[in-house]
Design an enzyme around this catalytic site. Structure first.
Site, PDB file in Angstrom:
ATOM      1  N   ARG A 161       0.860  -1.180   0.000  1.00 28.69           N
ATOM      2  CA  ARG A 161       0.000   0.000   0.000  1.00 28.69           C
ATOM      3  C   ARG A 161       0.898   1.233   0.000  1.00 28.69           C
ATOM      4  NH1 ARG A 161      -4.532  -1.743   4.372  1.00 28.69           N
ATOM      5  NH2 ARG A 161      -6.027  -2.620   2.928  1.00 28.69           N
ATOM      6  N   GLN A 199       4.227   2.013   2.255  1.00 24.61           N
ATOM      7  CA  GLN A 199       4.779   0.838   2.950  1.00 24.61           C
ATOM      8  C   GLN A 199       6.183   0.512   2.443  1.00 24.61           C
ATOM      9  OE1 GLN A 199       1.666  -2.142   2.405  1.00 24.61           O
ATOM     10  NE2 GLN A 199       1.102  -2.004   4.565  1.00 24.61           N
ATOM     11  N   LYS A 253       0.373  -0.331   9.093  1.00 23.30           N
ATOM     12  CA  LYS A 253       1.649   0.095   9.663  1.00 23.30           C
ATOM     13  C   LYS A 253       2.463  -1.102  10.140  1.00 23.30           C
ATOM     14  CE  LYS A 253      -0.477   3.077  12.441  1.00 23.30           C
ATOM     15  NZ  LYS A 253      -1.764   3.268  11.774  1.00 23.30           N
TER      16      LYS A 253
HETATM   17  N1  LIG Z   1      -0.323  -4.088   1.396  1.00 18.35           N
HETATM   18  C1  LIG Z   1      -1.468  -4.478   1.927  1.00 18.35           C
HETATM   19  N2  LIG Z   1      -2.497  -4.906   1.159  1.00 18.35           N
HETATM   20  C2  LIG Z   1      -3.672  -5.310   1.694  1.00 18.35           C
HETATM   21  N3  LIG Z   1      -3.912  -5.352   3.014  1.00 18.35           N
HETATM   22  C3  LIG Z   1      -2.942  -4.944   3.842  1.00 18.35           C
HETATM   23  C4  LIG Z   1      -1.677  -4.493   3.346  1.00 18.35           C
HETATM   24  N4  LIG Z   1      -0.899  -4.156   4.412  1.00 18.35           N
HETATM   25  C5  LIG Z   1      -1.644  -4.390   5.511  1.00 18.35           C
HETATM   26  N5  LIG Z   1      -2.863  -4.857   5.176  1.00 18.35           N
HETATM   27  C6  LIG Z   1      -3.948  -5.220   6.092  1.00 18.35           C
HETATM   28  O1  LIG Z   1      -4.460  -4.051   6.726  1.00 18.35           O
HETATM   29  C7  LIG Z   1      -4.972  -4.385   7.999  1.00 18.35           C
HETATM   30  C8  LIG Z   1      -4.570  -3.385   9.050  1.00 18.35           C
HETATM   31  O2  LIG Z   1      -3.182  -3.419   9.262  1.00 18.35           O
HETATM   32  P1  LIG Z   1      -2.512  -2.925  10.626  1.00 18.35           P
HETATM   33  O3  LIG Z   1      -3.071  -3.602  11.792  1.00 18.35           O
HETATM   34  O4  LIG Z   1      -1.039  -2.970  10.425  1.00 18.35           O
HETATM   35  O5  LIG Z   1      -3.006  -1.422  10.637  1.00 18.35           O
HETATM   36  P2  LIG Z   1      -2.441  -0.208  11.454  1.00 18.35           P
HETATM   37  O6  LIG Z   1      -1.984   0.796  10.456  1.00 18.35           O
HETATM   38  O7  LIG Z   1      -1.445  -0.645  12.452  1.00 18.35           O
HETATM   39  O8  LIG Z   1      -3.756   0.366  12.138  1.00 18.35           O
HETATM   40  P3  LIG Z   1      -4.014   0.864  13.662  1.00 18.35           P
HETATM   41  O9  LIG Z   1      -3.651   2.308  13.681  1.00 18.35           O
HETATM   42  O10 LIG Z   1      -5.472   0.648  13.824  1.00 18.35           O
HETATM   43  O11 LIG Z   1      -3.163   0.037  14.559  1.00 18.35           O
HETATM   44  C9  LIG Z   1      -4.490  -5.797   8.305  1.00 18.35           C
HETATM   45  O12 LIG Z   1      -5.566  -6.682   8.188  1.00 18.35           O
HETATM   46  C10 LIG Z   1      -3.456  -6.066   7.238  1.00 18.35           C
HETATM   47  O13 LIG Z   1      -3.399  -7.427   6.898  1.00 18.35           O
HETATM   48 MG   LIG Z   2      -1.353  -0.795  14.500  1.00 18.04          MG
END
Ligand SMILES: Nc1ncnc2c1ncn2[C@@H]1O[C@H](COP(=O)(O)OP(=O)(O)OP(=O)(O)O)[C@@H](O)[C@H]1O
Ligand SMILES: [Mg+2]
Ligand SMILES: [Zn+2]
Length: 642
Positions: free
Chosen positions: A106, A109, A132
C-alpha cells in the site's frame, strides 16, 4: 448641565467602546482567517512542488505522495526509497506474497520498509488500518536477529501474536502475565546464536521496570542480534497526544543504549508538534517522517439530525440496517453503557442480530462478542468507545454514531473502522442537541476538551462545507471538495442551503439568559429551549419574546449561538455530578449594536416552510441531488412539527 454633559460623554464613550470591541473581534477573526489562508497557501505550494517533481517518474501513484520531512535528506534523496532495486527488495516481495499473502504494497509501505532497512530512524504516520504493522513485521523477517516491538496494550499484542502464528512467523511476548518459564525461554532466546523468534513484543512498563530485560537487550545488541526497535502507537509518549502513557516517557533509554539500532515509531494520530515531542522523548536525533494522507476516499460521511426527546433515531438506525445494510457488518457507537443496552435491545426487537459491548462487561463476554462479530456471527456491535484500539475487521460496511464523538480526531478514528478493505462504507452521525451537553460535562476536566467538542459540533451543524475538508484541518492537510467525489452528504446536496438572518433570534435567546442571570438563576440548555418556546412560568413569559420555531430549529439556533460565542458554557460541580448551564458569551454584548447582524446557514431540503419564519438573507441555488436520504429525519421531523 454639568452632569448632563458628563452623561453624554459617558454615553459616547460606551458607544465608542462597543464599536471598538466589534473592531477588535473583527480583527481577531480576520487574523484567524489570514493564518488559515497562509497555511493553506503554504500547503498548496508544497503540493504544486510535489506535483511538478513527481510528474517525471512514470507510475508514481498520487496516493503515495505523503508529506515528507527530515533534515538530513532532500525530497530527491527520499524519492529513491520508493524503488524496488534494493538488495532486499526481491526477498521482501516474495515474503509479502508467500508469507503475508498480500498482492502489493500500500502507499508508503515500501518506502518505509526501505528506509528502515537502510538503518534510518523513522516516524510513520498512517491512518488507522492502513497497514503500519507490516512496515516492521516484514523487515523483521528479512533481517538477522529479532525486532523489539513496544505496544501499549496486552490485547493488541495478543492479536498480533495470533495473527503472526497463523502465518507461521515466530513471535513472542513478555508482559506482566507471562509465566516464569516463558520469560526464561524468551530471555535466553534473545542471546542465543540462533534466535528462535523474529519479533519480541513488550509493554513499555517492561522496559521501564525490568532490569533483566534491559541487560539481555544490551547483550543481544552487542552481539548484533537486536535488528530493529518498533514503538507502536508512538503518540503515547507525548502529553500533548490523546493517549499519554507515563511509561512511554522512559523509552528514551532504547535509543541511548542502542544508538545503532534503527527505530521506527508508528502512529495514526500524531500532529507535527506531538511528533516533535516524541522525537525528544525517544532521543531520536534526526528521524525521517513519512505521513500518508488521511483522506479515506472510500468512506461516505453523513450527518442526520436526531430528536433528543424521542427514540425515533433508534428506529431510523434499525430501518437503515434492515434496508441498506442487510446482512452487512457494522458498528453502532453509543455514549454510555446504558445506551449500549437500550439501543441493542431495540435493534434486537426489530430482528437485528446486535449485541452490546462496553467497558463494564466481563472480559470473557467482551472477547466473545468481539470474536463472534469478527467471524460474522453477530452483525452489529452496539458499543461505547471501549470497543476501540485493535479492532481490525476488513469488511465493516457502516459505522453509525448514535451520539456524536467528543472530538473530530476521535470521530475520525471511530468511523475509520469502516471500509478497511477499501470498498465503499458509510459513516453516519446522529446529531442531537442534548448529547452535546452530556459529552460536555464528561470532557470538562480535559485539556481543551470543550474546544474539541465544539469543533465536532461544528462538523455536525455544518451544511455548506465538504465534511472531508472540515476533517482535513485537524490533520494539517487540505482535502478539497474535488477530492470528495460526492462522498459526503454536503457535497451530494450541492449548494442546497439558505443563509438566514438570525439576529432577532439571537437577541431573544440572549435576553432570556440575561434575565435569568439578573434573577440569580442559572439555565440549562433545556430550560433555555423551553423558556424560549413559551413553556416557562406565565410571569416569565411576559418578560421575554417567545418563538414559534420548531424544537429542532430552536436547538439549531442555540447551538449556533454557542458555536459563535454569543452564548458560552457554565459548569457547576457537585461531588456526584457536573451540571451544564448556558451563560452569555463574549460576543453577546455586540447584539446591542443596531448594525450587528447574526446569520446562519440551514439546509434547504425539507425546510421550505422555514423561510416564512426566518427571514432569508440570500439563497444559494444549486443542483439538487437525487439522494435525499441525508437529513431525512430532520425533514420528517420538521414537517411534522410545522
Ligand atoms: N499491502 C497491503 N495490502 C492489503 N492489506 C494490507 C496491506 N498491508 C496491511 N494490510 C492489512 O491491513 C490491515 C490493518 O493493518 P494494521 O493492523 O497494520 O493497521 P495499522 O496501520 O497498524 O492500524 P491501527 O492504527 O489501527 O493500529 C491488516 O488486516 C493487514 O493485513
Ligand atoms: Mg497498529
Ligand atoms: Zn464532500
Amino acid at each position: 448641565m454639568e452632569s448632563g454633559s458628563a452623561n453624554e460623554v459617558q454615553a459616547e464613550l460606551d458607544s465608542v467602546e462597543a464599536e471598538l470591541e466589534v473592531v477588535e473581534l473583527q480583527i481577531a477573526e480576520l487574523l484567524e482567517k489570514q493564518a488559515g489562508l497562509t497555511s493553506r497557501r503554504k500547503r498548496l505550494l508544497r503540493k504544486l512542488e510535489d506535483a511538478c517533481e513527481s510528474a517525471g517518474p512514470a507510475g508514481s501513484s498520487s496516493e503515495s505522495s505523503g508529506s515528507l520531512s527530515g533534515p538530513a535528506m532532500t525530497k530527491q534523496d527520499l524519492l529513491r526509497y520508493e524503488n524496488d532495486d534494493f538488495p532486499w527488495s526481491k526477498e521482501m516481495e516474495k515474503n509479502l506474497k508467500d508469507i503475508f499473502r498480500l498482492l502489493k504494497f500500500r502507499p508508503l509501505q515500501q518506502k518505509a520498509i526501505n528506509l528502515s532497512m537502510s538503518g534510518k530512524d523513522l516516524f510513520l504516520v498512517m491512518p488507522t488500518g492502513r497497514g503500519k504493522s507490516l512496515c516492521y513485521q516484514l523487515p523483521a523477517i528479512c533481517s538477522e536477529g529479532f525486532t523489539l516491538v513496544v505496544t501499549p496494550l496486552v490485547s493488541l499484542m495478543e492479536d498480533q501474536l495470533m495473527y503472526l502464528k497463523s502465518i507461521d512467523v515466530e513471535a513472542v511476548t513478555l508482559n506482566a502475565s507471562s509465566t516464569k518459564e516463558h520469560a526464561k525461554m524468551v530471555l535466553a532466546g534473545m542471546t542465543d546464536a540462533k534466535v528462535p523468534f523474529k519479533l519480541l513484543y513488550v509493554t513499555p512498563e517492561k522496559i521501564a521496570k525490568s532490569k533483566l530485560l534491559m541487560s539481555r537487550l544490551e547483550k543481544a545488541y552487542n552481539a548484533g542480534r537486536l535488528s530493529r526497535v518498533a514503538v507502536d502507537e508512538v503518540h503515547c509518549c507525548s502529553q500533548w497526544g490523546h493517549d499519554f502513557r507515563p511509561d512511554y516517557k522512559l523509552l528514551g533509554i532504547l535509543k541511548r543504549q542502542f544508538p545503532k539500532v534503527p527505530l521506527l515509531g508508528l502512529t495514526a494520530t500524531a500532529t507535527s508538534s506531538v511528533l516533535k515531542d516524541c522525537q525528544k522523548i525517544l532521543c531520536v536525533p534526526e528521524p525521517i517522517t513519512l505521513t500518508a494522507s488521511f483522506n479515506r476516499t472510500n468512506l461516505y460521511y453523513e450527518v442526520r439530525c436526531k430528536d433528543s426527546n424521542s427514540e425515533d433515531s433508534i428506529g431510523d438506525i434499525a430501518s437503515l440496517i434492515e434496508e441498506r445494510y442487510k446482512d452487512q457488518s457494522g458498528i453502532v457507537y453509543v455514549f454510555s453503557q446504558k445506551d449500549a443496552d437500550t439501543v441493542s435491545e431495540h435493534l434486537q426487537k426489530k430482528g437485528i442480530n446486535a449485541y452490546p459491548y462496553h467497558a463494564n462487561m466481563a472480559p470473557e463476554d467482551k472477547s466473545r462478542v468481539h470474536r463472534k462479530w469478527s467471524t460474522n456471527k453477530i452483525q452489529v456491535v452496539v458499543a461505547t468507545v471501549a470497543f476501540g484500539m485493535g479492532i481490525d475487521k476488513s469488511d465493516v460496511r457502516f459505522v453509525i454514531h448514535h451520539t456524536l464523538s467528543k472530538s473530530i480526531e476521535n470521530y475520525y478514528q471511530e468511523s475509520g473502522r469502516a471500509g478497511r478493505d477499501d470498498k465503499q462504507a458509510d459513516c453516519i452521525v446522529y446529531f442531537g442537541f442534548n448529547d452535546i451537553f452530556r459529552i460536555s460535562t464528561m470532557v470538562v476536566m480535559e485539556n481543551v476538551g470543550q474546544q474539541k467538542l465544539l469543533t465536532m459540533v461544528e462538523y455536525c451543524q455544518n451544511v455548506d462545507r465538504c465534511r472531508r475538508s472540515m476533517m482535513a484541518v485537524h490533520f494539517d492537510e487540505v482535502w478539497d471538495d474535488e477530492g470528495c467525489n460526492g462522498m459526503c452528504d454536503v457535497c451530494r446536496h450541492g449548494n442546497d442551503y439558505i443563509t438566514v438572518d438570525a439576529t432577532q433570534h439571537a437577541k431573544d435567546v440572549v435576553q432570556i439568559v440575561e434575565l435569568a442571570s439578573s434573577l440569580d438563576e442559572k439555565l440549562t440548555p433545556l430550560k433555555v429551549t423551553e423558556t424560549w418556546m413559551g413553556k416557562g412560568p406565565a410571569k416569565r413569559r411576559k418578560m421575554i419574546q417567545t418563538t414559534t420555531l420548531s424544537r429542532l430549529e430552536v436547538e439549531a439556533v442555540i447551538t449556533h449561538l454557542l458555536l459563535q460565542g454569543y452564548l458560552s458554557e457554565d459548569f457547576s460541580f457537585t461531588p456526584y455530578t457536573t451540571y451544564f448551564y448556558l451563560k452569555l458569551g463574549r460576543k453577546a454584548s455586540l447584539l446591542k449594536s443596531q448594525s450587528h447582524c447574526v446569520t446562519m446557514k440551514m439546509r434547504r431540503t425539507g425546510l421550505d416552510a422555514n423561510v416564512v419564519k426566518v427571514s432569508q438573507v440570500k439563497t444559494k441555488e444549486g443542483k439538487r441531488s437525487g439522494d435525499n436520504t441525508a437529513n431525512s429525519s430532520v425533514t420528517k421531523k420538521v414537517k411534522k412539527d410545522l
